[in-house]
Design a protein around this motif. Structure first.
Motif, PDB file in Angstrom:
ATOM      1  N   ALA A 247     -64.445  40.086 -86.116  1.00  0.00           N
ATOM      2  CA  ALA A 247     -65.274  41.318 -85.986  1.00  0.00           C
ATOM      3  C   ALA A 247     -66.276  41.359 -85.392  1.00  0.00           C
ATOM      4  O   ALA A 247     -67.724  41.067 -86.170  1.00  0.00           O
ATOM      5  N   GLY A 248     -67.117  41.616 -84.137  1.00  0.00           N
ATOM      6  CA  GLY A 248     -68.254  41.304 -84.059  1.00  0.00           C
ATOM      7  C   GLY A 248     -68.516  40.115 -83.327  1.00  0.00           C
ATOM      8  O   GLY A 248     -70.042  39.877 -82.684  1.00  0.00           O
ATOM      9  N   PHE A 249     -67.792  39.135 -83.384  1.00  0.00           N
ATOM     10  CA  PHE A 249     -68.267  37.481 -83.542  1.00  0.00           C
ATOM     11  C   PHE A 249     -66.582  37.031 -81.576  1.00  0.00           C
ATOM     12  O   PHE A 249     -66.172  38.004 -81.852  1.00  0.00           O
ATOM     13  N   TYR A 250     -67.736  36.027 -81.041  1.00  0.00           N
ATOM     14  CA  TYR A 250     -66.372  35.625 -80.069  1.00  0.00           C
ATOM     15  C   TYR A 250     -66.520  34.051 -80.442  1.00  0.00           C
ATOM     16  O   TYR A 250     -67.425  33.651 -80.231  1.00  0.00           O
ATOM     17  N   ARG A 251     -65.381  33.170 -80.269  1.00  0.00           N
ATOM     18  CA  ARG A 251     -65.336  32.418 -80.368  1.00  0.00           C
ATOM     19  C   ARG A 251     -65.530  31.897 -78.792  1.00  0.00           C
ATOM     20  O   ARG A 251     -64.702  31.216 -78.308  1.00  0.00           O
ATOM     21  N   VAL A 252     -65.974  30.104 -78.991  1.00  0.00           N
ATOM     22  CA  VAL A 252     -66.231  30.202 -76.953  1.00  0.00           C
ATOM     23  C   VAL A 252     -65.465  29.588 -77.113  1.00  0.00           C
ATOM     24  O   VAL A 252     -64.621  28.535 -77.838  1.00  0.00           O
ATOM     25  N   ALA A 253     -64.573  29.343 -75.972  1.00  0.00           N
ATOM     26  CA  ALA A 253     -63.368  28.902 -75.261  1.00  0.00           C
ATOM     27  C   ALA A 253     -63.907  27.544 -73.907  1.00  0.00           C
ATOM     28  O   ALA A 253     -64.727  28.012 -73.788  1.00  0.00           O
ATOM     29  N   GLN A 254     -62.697  27.261 -73.830  1.00  0.00           N
ATOM     30  CA  GLN A 254     -63.418  26.172 -73.038  1.00  0.00           C
ATOM     31  C   GLN A 254     -63.767  26.705 -71.415  1.00  0.00           C
ATOM     32  O   GLN A 254     -62.929  27.555 -70.904  1.00  0.00           O
ATOM     33  N   GLY A 255     -64.978  26.689 -71.149  1.00  0.00           N
ATOM     34  CA  GLY A 255     -64.970  26.850 -69.658  1.00  0.00           C
ATOM     35  C   GLY A 255     -65.587  28.113 -69.876  1.00  0.00           C
ATOM     36  O   GLY A 255     -66.940  28.885 -68.799  1.00  0.00           O
ATOM     37  N   ASP A 256     -66.499  28.239 -70.961  1.00  0.00           N
ATOM     38  CA  ASP A 256     -67.533  29.602 -71.128  1.00  0.00           C
ATOM     39  C   ASP A 256     -68.696  29.641 -70.615  1.00  0.00           C
ATOM     40  O   ASP A 256     -69.272  28.360 -70.675  1.00  0.00           O
ATOM     41  N   THR A 257     -69.093  30.470 -70.487  1.00  0.00           N
ATOM     42  CA  THR A 257     -70.752  30.929 -70.886  1.00  0.00           C
ATOM     43  C   THR A 257     -71.109  32.204 -71.112  1.00  0.00           C
ATOM     44  O   THR A 257     -70.485  32.962 -70.985  1.00  0.00           O
ATOM     45  N   LEU A 258     -72.982  31.479 -71.350  1.00  0.00           N
ATOM     46  CA  LEU A 258     -73.646  32.684 -71.906  1.00  0.00           C
ATOM     47  C   LEU A 258     -73.281  33.835 -70.935  1.00  0.00           C
ATOM     48  O   LEU A 258     -72.871  35.175 -71.337  1.00  0.00           O
ATOM     49  N   TRP A 259     -73.483  34.702 -69.803  1.00  0.00           N
ATOM     50  CA  TRP A 259     -73.450  34.454 -68.675  1.00  0.00           C
ATOM     51  C   TRP A 259     -72.024  36.038 -69.124  1.00  0.00           C
ATOM     52  O   TRP A 259     -71.726  36.849 -68.906  1.00  0.00           O
ATOM     53  N   ARG A 260     -70.845  35.114 -68.921  1.00  0.00           N
ATOM     54  CA  ARG A 260     -68.926  35.069 -68.975  1.00  0.00           C
ATOM     55  C   ARG A 260     -69.291  36.162 -70.602  1.00  0.00           C
ATOM     56  O   ARG A 260     -68.413  37.015 -70.258  1.00  0.00           O
ATOM     57  N   ILE A 261     -69.812  35.253 -71.720  1.00  0.00           N
ATOM     58  CA  ILE A 261     -69.747  36.026 -72.647  1.00  0.00           C
ATOM     59  C   ILE A 261     -70.025  37.088 -72.256  1.00  0.00           C
ATOM     60  O   ILE A 261     -69.523  38.508 -73.393  1.00  0.00           O
ATOM     61  N   ALA A 262     -70.933  37.449 -72.510  1.00  0.00           N
ATOM     62  CA  ALA A 262     -72.277  38.603 -72.351  1.00  0.00           C
ATOM     63  C   ALA A 262     -71.292  39.795 -71.362  1.00  0.00           C
ATOM     64  O   ALA A 262     -70.457  40.965 -71.626  1.00  0.00           O
ATOM     65  N   SER A 263     -70.727  39.417 -70.166  1.00  0.00           N
ATOM     66  CA  SER A 263     -70.184  40.214 -69.623  1.00  0.00           C
ATOM     67  C   SER A 263     -68.679  40.997 -70.371  1.00  0.00           C
ATOM     68  O   SER A 263     -68.825  41.950 -70.006  1.00  0.00           O
ATOM     69  N   LYS A 264     -68.722  40.147 -71.012  1.00  0.00           N
ATOM     70  CA  LYS A 264     -66.890  40.384 -71.935  1.00  0.00           C
ATOM     71  C   LYS A 264     -67.389  41.182 -73.193  1.00  0.00           C
ATOM     72  O   LYS A 264     -66.068  42.088 -73.207  1.00  0.00           O
ATOM     73  N   SER A 265     -68.122  41.278 -73.660  1.00  0.00           N
ATOM     74  CA  SER A 265     -68.988  41.733 -74.669  1.00  0.00           C
ATOM     75  C   SER A 265     -70.079  43.183 -74.531  1.00  0.00           C
ATOM     76  O   SER A 265     -70.336  44.190 -75.262  1.00  0.00           O
ATOM     77  N   GLY A 266     -69.684  43.507 -72.578  1.00  0.00           N
ATOM     78  CA  GLY A 266     -71.133  44.109 -72.444  1.00  0.00           C
ATOM     79  C   GLY A 266     -72.203  44.110 -73.080  1.00  0.00           C
ATOM     80  O   GLY A 266     -73.005  45.035 -73.780  1.00  0.00           O
ATOM     81  N   ARG A 267     -73.090  43.387 -73.303  1.00  0.00           N
ATOM     82  CA  ARG A 267     -73.863  42.837 -73.853  1.00  0.00           C
ATOM     83  C   ARG A 267     -75.126  42.048 -72.554  1.00  0.00           C
ATOM     84  O   ARG A 267     -74.272  41.522 -71.794  1.00  0.00           O
TER      85      ARG A 267
END
Length: 222
Positions: free
Chosen positions: A30-50
């Protein structure tokens, strides 16, 4: 050799779960994200509301380079994982009727900090203090001990009967050996984090016929 052949199907099943999607994929706490193939920081931030800046600051990143399988913090250090969107996880389904009639005990007394959802979370994450004892959920036989499944860190697997096994991951110290018989409540490990996971949680799974199921129906109410 016989011992290796005996546990090979079990270890293979865990490996398939751990490797689904990416070579280093595994249950993100909880509170973490495992980077998947094709992910970018922008995409991860958008998914997480950050924001990208927050993700970079919390993970001490000097640039935008991230690696598949990397574990990134997506909530503030010391903050509640519930603030913002979950790290790529779906809401936990309502507990279902157990597939087998068996009562298990919680391996640690800490609260559930991330729940089973059947996809990104194959078990539950339980809050612990570093070095806290991890106990067997029921009597059984240890069928795997080691760190060979990268996404699970220092791992113990206990077989309870022909259908049910329990999985204890992200331990600091493993205290039992492969093939050992254990009793319900016996200390089998010390908590403390491994595989890049914070030292304040352990990952616990229940598997029936090799398939991960929601542990909640098998456990005492909390």
């Amino acid at each position: 050799m016989n011992s290796l052949l005996r546990v090979a199907p079990l270890v293979a099943a865990l490996l398939l779960t751990a490797c689904a999607g990416t070579p280093d994929a595994g249950p993100a706490p909880a509170g973490f994200y495992r980077v998947a193939q094709g992910d970018t920081l922008w995409r991860i931030a958008s998914k997480s509301g950050r924001s990208v800046a927050e993700i970079k600051r919390w993970n001490k990143l000097d640039n935008n380079d991230i690696q598949t399988g990397q574990l990134l913090r997506v909530t503030p250090p010391g903050g509640s994982p519930s603030s913002g969107s979950p790290s790529g996880s779906k809401p936990a389904p309502a507990p279902s009727k157990p597939a087998v009639d068996m009562q298990l005990a919680w391996p640690v007394p800490g609260q559930v900090v991330a729940r089973y959802n059947g996809s990104t979370m194959k078990g539950v994450a339980l809050a612990v203090k570093p070095g806290e004892p991890v106990k067997a959920a029921a009597a059984g036989k240890v069928v795997y001990v080691g760190g060979g499944i990268r996404a699970y860190g220092n791992l113990i697997v206990v077989k309870h009967n022909a259908r049910v096994i329990t999985v204890y991951a992200y331990n600091r110290e493993l205290l039992v050996k492969d093939g050992a018989s254990v009793q319900a409540g016996q200390v089998i490990a010390n908590a403390g984090g491994s595989a890049g996971v914070p030292n304040d949680r352990v990952h616990f799974e229940v598997r029936v016929d090799g398939k991960a199921v929601d542990p909640t129906p098998y456990m005492p109410s909390r």
